[in-house]
Scaffold this motif. Structure first.
Motif, PDB file in Angstrom:
ATOM      1  N   LEU A  92       0.394  -1.222  -0.053  1.00 44.63           N
ATOM      2  CA  LEU A  92      -0.482  -0.098   0.103  1.00 44.63           C
ATOM      3  C   LEU A  92       0.966   0.896   0.098  1.00 44.63           C
ATOM      4  CD1 LEU A  92      -2.635   1.056   0.575  1.00 44.63           C
ATOM      5  CD2 LEU A  92      -2.462   0.949   2.763  1.00 44.63           C
ATOM      6  N   SER A  93       0.963   1.928  -1.284  1.00 47.53           N
ATOM      7  CA  SER A  93       1.677   2.955  -0.924  1.00 47.53           C
ATOM      8  C   SER A  93       0.688   4.603  -0.607  1.00 47.53           C
ATOM      9  CB  SER A  93       2.493   3.344  -2.786  1.00 47.53           C
ATOM     10  OG  SER A  93       1.196   4.087  -4.050  1.00 47.53           O
ATOM     11  N   GLY A  94      -0.461   3.938  -0.841  1.00 54.28           N
ATOM     12  CA  GLY A  94      -0.871   5.001  -0.669  1.00 54.28           C
ATOM     13  C   GLY A  94      -1.923   5.988  -1.737  1.00 54.28           C
ATOM     14  N   GLY A  95      -1.045   5.774  -2.905  1.00 51.70           N
ATOM     15  CA  GLY A  95      -1.702   6.349  -4.484  1.00 51.70           C
ATOM     16  C   GLY A  95      -3.194   5.290  -4.954  1.00 51.70           C
ATOM     17  N   LYS A  96      -3.848   5.527  -5.738  1.00 48.45           N
ATOM     18  CA  LYS A  96      -4.839   5.484  -5.797  1.00 48.45           C
ATOM     19  C   LYS A  96      -5.084   3.698  -6.405  1.00 48.45           C
ATOM     20  CE  LYS A  96      -4.775   6.367 -11.035  1.00 48.45           C
ATOM     21  NZ  LYS A  96      -3.322   5.887 -11.234  1.00 48.45           N
ATOM     22  N   ASP A  97      -4.258   3.132  -7.250  1.00 48.20           N
ATOM     23  CA  ASP A  97      -4.432   1.737  -7.744  1.00 48.20           C
ATOM     24  C   ASP A  97      -4.354   0.677  -5.745  1.00 48.20           C
ATOM     25  OD1 ASP A  97      -3.736   2.137 -10.202  1.00 48.20           O
ATOM     26  OD2 ASP A  97      -1.581   3.112  -9.910  1.00 48.20           O
ATOM     27  N   SER A  98      -2.707   0.660  -5.064  1.00 46.71           N
ATOM     28  CA  SER A  98      -2.871   0.280  -4.213  1.00 46.71           C
ATOM     29  C   SER A  98      -4.302   0.297  -3.081  1.00 46.71           C
ATOM     30  CB  SER A  98      -1.681   0.631  -3.521  1.00 46.71           C
ATOM     31  OG  SER A  98      -1.628   2.039  -3.303  1.00 46.71           O
ATOM     32  N   SER A  99      -4.346   1.691  -3.484  1.00 47.54           N
ATOM     33  CA  SER A  99      -5.782   1.655  -2.264  1.00 47.54           C
ATOM     34  C   SER A  99      -7.165   0.864  -2.021  1.00 47.54           C
ATOM     35  CB  SER A  99      -6.100   3.349  -1.971  1.00 47.54           C
ATOM     36  OG  SER A  99      -4.694   4.270  -2.028  1.00 47.54           O
ATOM     37  N   VAL A 100      -7.013   1.037  -3.867  1.00 47.46           N
ATOM     38  CA  VAL A 100      -8.210   0.429  -5.158  1.00 47.46           C
ATOM     39  C   VAL A 100      -8.165  -1.463  -4.367  1.00 47.46           C
ATOM     40  CG1 VAL A 100      -9.116  -0.395  -6.666  1.00 47.46           C
ATOM     41  CG2 VAL A 100      -8.901   2.361  -6.615  1.00 47.46           C
ATOM     42  N   LEU A 101      -6.601  -1.359  -4.474  1.00 42.30           N
ATOM     43  CA  LEU A 101      -6.583  -2.819  -4.598  1.00 42.30           C
ATOM     44  C   LEU A 101      -6.915  -3.183  -2.778  1.00 42.30           C
ATOM     45  CD1 LEU A 101      -5.582  -5.609  -5.300  1.00 42.30           C
ATOM     46  CD2 LEU A 101      -2.797  -4.633  -4.719  1.00 42.30           C
ATOM     47  N   LEU A 102      -6.437  -2.332  -1.884  1.00 46.30           N
ATOM     48  CA  LEU A 102      -6.408  -3.327  -0.294  1.00 46.30           C
ATOM     49  C   LEU A 102      -8.351  -3.075  -0.213  1.00 46.30           C
ATOM     50  CD1 LEU A 102      -5.476  -3.846   1.954  1.00 46.30           C
ATOM     51  CD2 LEU A 102      -5.669  -0.967   3.023  1.00 46.30           C
ATOM     52  N   HIS A 103      -8.722  -1.917  -0.797  1.00 42.69           N
ATOM     53  CA  HIS A 103     -10.401  -1.740  -0.356  1.00 42.69           C
ATOM     54  C   HIS A 103     -11.125  -2.820  -0.695  1.00 42.69           C
ATOM     55  CE1 HIS A 103     -14.510   0.083  -1.419  1.00 42.69           C
ATOM     56  NE2 HIS A 103     -14.054  -0.816  -2.230  1.00 42.69           N
ATOM     57  N   LEU A 104     -10.577  -3.487  -1.905  1.00 41.62           N
ATOM     58  CA  LEU A 104     -11.226  -4.659  -3.424  1.00 41.62           C
ATOM     59  C   LEU A 104     -11.032  -6.365  -1.728  1.00 41.62           C
ATOM     60  CD1 LEU A 104     -10.643  -3.872  -6.746  1.00 41.62           C
ATOM     61  CD2 LEU A 104     -13.288  -4.333  -5.527  1.00 41.62           C
ATOM     62  N   VAL A 105      -9.473  -6.308  -1.676  1.00 41.33           N
ATOM     63  CA  VAL A 105      -8.692  -7.337  -0.730  1.00 41.33           C
ATOM     64  C   VAL A 105     -10.056  -7.699   0.320  1.00 41.33           C
ATOM     65  CG1 VAL A 105      -7.122  -8.605   0.190  1.00 41.33           C
ATOM     66  CG2 VAL A 105      -6.863  -7.392  -1.971  1.00 41.33           C
ATOM     67  N   HIS A 106      -9.930  -5.815   1.142  1.00 40.24           N
ATOM     68  CA  HIS A 106     -10.657  -5.395   1.949  1.00 40.24           C
ATOM     69  C   HIS A 106     -12.135  -6.199   2.060  1.00 40.24           C
ATOM     70  CE1 HIS A 106     -13.041  -3.911   5.600  1.00 40.24           C
ATOM     71  NE2 HIS A 106     -12.215  -4.575   6.153  1.00 40.24           N
ATOM     72  N   LYS A 107     -13.304  -5.901   0.832  1.00 42.45           N
ATOM     73  CA  LYS A 107     -14.473  -6.545   0.384  1.00 42.45           C
ATOM     74  C   LYS A 107     -14.197  -7.970   0.340  1.00 42.45           C
ATOM     75  CE  LYS A 107     -17.953  -4.757  -2.608  1.00 42.45           C
ATOM     76  NZ  LYS A 107     -17.959  -3.718  -3.848  1.00 42.45           N
ATOM     77  N   PHE A 108     -13.547  -8.487  -0.219  1.00 39.95           N
ATOM     78  CA  PHE A 108     -13.840 -10.043  -1.276  1.00 39.95           C
ATOM     79  C   PHE A 108     -13.399 -11.056  -0.084  1.00 39.95           C
ATOM     80  CE2 PHE A 108     -12.719  -8.133  -5.316  1.00 39.95           C
ATOM     81  CZ  PHE A 108     -13.953  -7.566  -5.369  1.00 39.95           C
ATOM     82  N   LEU A 109     -11.858 -10.323   0.281  1.00 40.27           N
ATOM     83  CA  LEU A 109     -11.140 -11.317   1.666  1.00 40.27           C
ATOM     84  C   LEU A 109     -11.313 -11.816   3.342  1.00 40.27           C
ATOM     85  CD1 LEU A 109      -8.412 -11.992  -0.345  1.00 40.27           C
ATOM     86  CD2 LEU A 109     -10.315 -13.238  -1.012  1.00 40.27           C
ATOM     87  N   ARG A 156      -5.362 -14.215   7.078  1.00 39.30           N
ATOM     88  CA  ARG A 156      -5.229 -12.263   7.917  1.00 39.30           C
ATOM     89  C   ARG A 156      -4.478 -11.425   6.565  1.00 39.30           C
ATOM     90  NH1 ARG A 156       1.139 -11.409  10.712  1.00 39.30           N
ATOM     91  NH2 ARG A 156       0.795 -10.136  11.911  1.00 39.30           N
ATOM     92  N   ILE A 157      -4.699 -10.160   6.963  1.00 46.88           N
ATOM     93  CA  ILE A 157      -4.624  -9.330   5.544  1.00 46.88           C
ATOM     94  C   ILE A 157      -3.708  -8.089   6.363  1.00 46.88           C
ATOM     95  CG2 ILE A 157      -5.608  -7.101   3.763  1.00 46.88           C
ATOM     96  CD1 ILE A 157      -7.432  -9.110   3.982  1.00 46.88           C
ATOM     97  N   ILE A 158      -2.363  -7.947   6.067  1.00 47.89           N
ATOM     98  CA  ILE A 158      -1.504  -7.214   6.186  1.00 47.89           C
ATOM     99  C   ILE A 158      -1.094  -6.473   5.074  1.00 47.89           C
ATOM    100  CG2 ILE A 158       0.160  -6.183   7.906  1.00 47.89           C
ATOM    101  CD1 ILE A 158       0.156  -9.432   8.485  1.00 47.89           C
ATOM    102  N   ALA A 159      -1.347  -4.695   5.452  1.00 48.26           N
ATOM    103  CA  ALA A 159      -0.950  -3.310   4.436  1.00 48.26           C
ATOM    104  C   ALA A 159       0.331  -3.186   5.089  1.00 48.26           C
ATOM    105  CB  ALA A 159      -1.859  -2.336   4.457  1.00 48.26           C
ATOM    106  N   VAL A 160       1.060  -3.409   4.043  1.00 50.75           N
ATOM    107  CA  VAL A 160       2.873  -3.453   4.143  1.00 50.75           C
ATOM    108  C   VAL A 160       3.092  -1.985   2.936  1.00 50.75           C
ATOM    109  CG1 VAL A 160       3.966  -5.198   4.749  1.00 50.75           C
ATOM    110  CG2 VAL A 160       3.694  -5.057   2.125  1.00 50.75           C
ATOM    111  N   THR A 161       3.412  -0.770   4.070  1.00 47.34           N
ATOM    112  CA  THR A 161       4.388   0.900   3.271  1.00 47.34           C
ATOM    113  C   THR A 161       5.340   0.601   3.470  1.00 47.34           C
ATOM    114  OG1 THR A 161       1.922   1.324   3.271  1.00 47.34           O
ATOM    115  CG2 THR A 161       3.540   2.784   3.598  1.00 47.34           C
ATOM    116  N   VAL A 162       6.353   0.882   2.272  1.00 51.88           N
ATOM    117  CA  VAL A 162       7.487   1.509   1.716  1.00 51.88           C
ATOM    118  C   VAL A 162       8.054   2.718   1.540  1.00 51.88           C
ATOM    119  CG1 VAL A 162       9.457   1.757   0.358  1.00 51.88           C
ATOM    120  CG2 VAL A 162       7.462  -0.926   0.567  1.00 51.88           C
ATOM    121  N   ASP A 163       8.010   3.868   2.808  1.00 52.38           N
ATOM    122  CA  ASP A 163       8.894   5.218   2.707  1.00 52.38           C
ATOM    123  C   ASP A 163      10.027   5.441   1.746  1.00 52.38           C
ATOM    124  OD1 ASP A 163       9.474   7.550   2.987  1.00 52.38           O
ATOM    125  OD2 ASP A 163       9.226   7.773   5.325  1.00 52.38           O
TER     126      ASP A 163
END
Ligand code: SF4
Ligand code: ZN
Ligand code: ZN
Length: 304
Positions: A55-72, A79-86
């Motif tokens: 999850l970068s916080g941009g639109k693609d990864s945010s949409v992805l997390l939203h969908l993974v959360h919705k479906f799984l 277990r779903i975990i968001a991993v973010t690189v700074d």
């Protein structure tokens, strides 16, 4: 303009298929393709699974997390975990990090963050300061992939999911052709192997054009910052993007064709597995060469 499937007003024209879709049918068309990719790229089975979403916080990864959360998220043993690189890019990453944090809080998803500063003692801004002639993305990409893998290994993830959309996928394939880099083409995600020292990368948005991700984000209240990385203009992939967009405009469906072509080429090879990996002779991280790309780039920078 009316929806091709019902009497409602169309909000989107699918140029590559000729259909027009209302909000309901657009969402259905979008989600169906993502579900299909999740099913075909991952072996979820009944055993416990840990899924890391980059999850970068941009639109693609945010949409992805939203969908993974919705479906799984309701799935047992998952277990779903968001991993973010700074990466350490002032005026850009700090804003996206804030969006990523807010989305995780809203969805109730655990988040792990690791920075280039902590991992390498160097941010992208510092690399550019030290070597202004360098192409920042050439450092940033391999460093991000390494840090993502470290984060995913750290949470014992079975898969790491990336927000790579159809346009990104076609651009990467096209760049590999331009560079004549077949070995990189073979290693492109999605990966089919089992987890070893590299967590298999999965790309559920692979069939979705970037424009559709943007529309889905707006329809689902996923906030977009509209800020660009200050180094974006130096990215080599811009040329590939411009060429493919030009072709897509003249011949709708070109982006899909490039992606399918890449799939076919990848499919003719056996899955690239961990047996092809070595430890980087400098940092010990997994690599297909003697030195990993991060160490190679840093070495070039020191010499120049
Ligand atoms: Fe990194 Fe380049 Fe992307 Fe900026 S545009 S975040 S430097 S890969
Ligand atoms: Zn409709
Ligand atoms: Zn290395």
């Amino acid at each position: 303009m009316q929806c091709s499937l019902c009497e409602d007003k169309a909000i989107y024209e699918v140029r590559y298929s000729g259909a027009s879709l209302c909000e309901y049918h657009f969402t259905e068309f979008f989600e169906k393709r993502v579900k299909r990719e999740i099913k075909s790229q991952m072996r979820l089975g009944n055993s416990p699974k840990t899924i890391a979403v980059a999850l970068s916080g941009g639109k693609d990864s945010s949409v992805l997390l939203h969908l993974v959360h919705k479906f799984l998220s309701k799935r047992k043993n998952t277990r779903i975990i968001a991993v973010t690189v700074d990466e350490g890019i002032q005026g850009y990453r700090n804003l996206e990090l804030e969006s990523a944090r807010k989305l995780c809080n809203r969805l109730g998803v655990e988040q792990k963050i690791l920075s280039f500063a902590d991992e390498y003692g160097l941010t992208i801004d510092e690399i550019v300061q030290k070597d202004p002639a360098t192409i920042p993305c050439a450092h940033c990409g391999p460093m991000r992939r390494q840090v993502m893998n470290t984060l995913a290994m750290g949470v014992d993830a079975d898969y790491i999911l990336l927000g790579i959309n159809l346009d990104d996928y076609a651009q990467s394939a096209f760049m590999n052709v331009i560079r004549g880099d077949l070995s990189r083409m073979k290693r492109m995600a999605p990966h089919t192997g089992m987890r070893g020292v590299l967590v298999p990368r999965v790309i559920p948005l692979k069939q979705i054009p970037e424009k559709e991700v943007m529309i889905y984000a707006v329809l689902n209240g996923i906030k977009q910052n509209h800020v660009w990385c200050p180094y974006y203009g130096k990215a080599q992939r811009n040329e590939a993007r411009d060429m493919i967009n030009l072709l897509e405009d003249k011949h709708p469906g070109t982006t899909h064709s490039i992606a399918s072509f890449a799939d076919e080429i990848k499919g003719t090879f056996n899955a690239v597995g961990d047996m092809d990996l070595h430890e980087c002779s400098r940092c010990g991280k997994p690599t297909y060469g003697v030195l990993c790309s991060v160490c190679q780039n840093l070495e070039k920078m020191i010499k120049s």
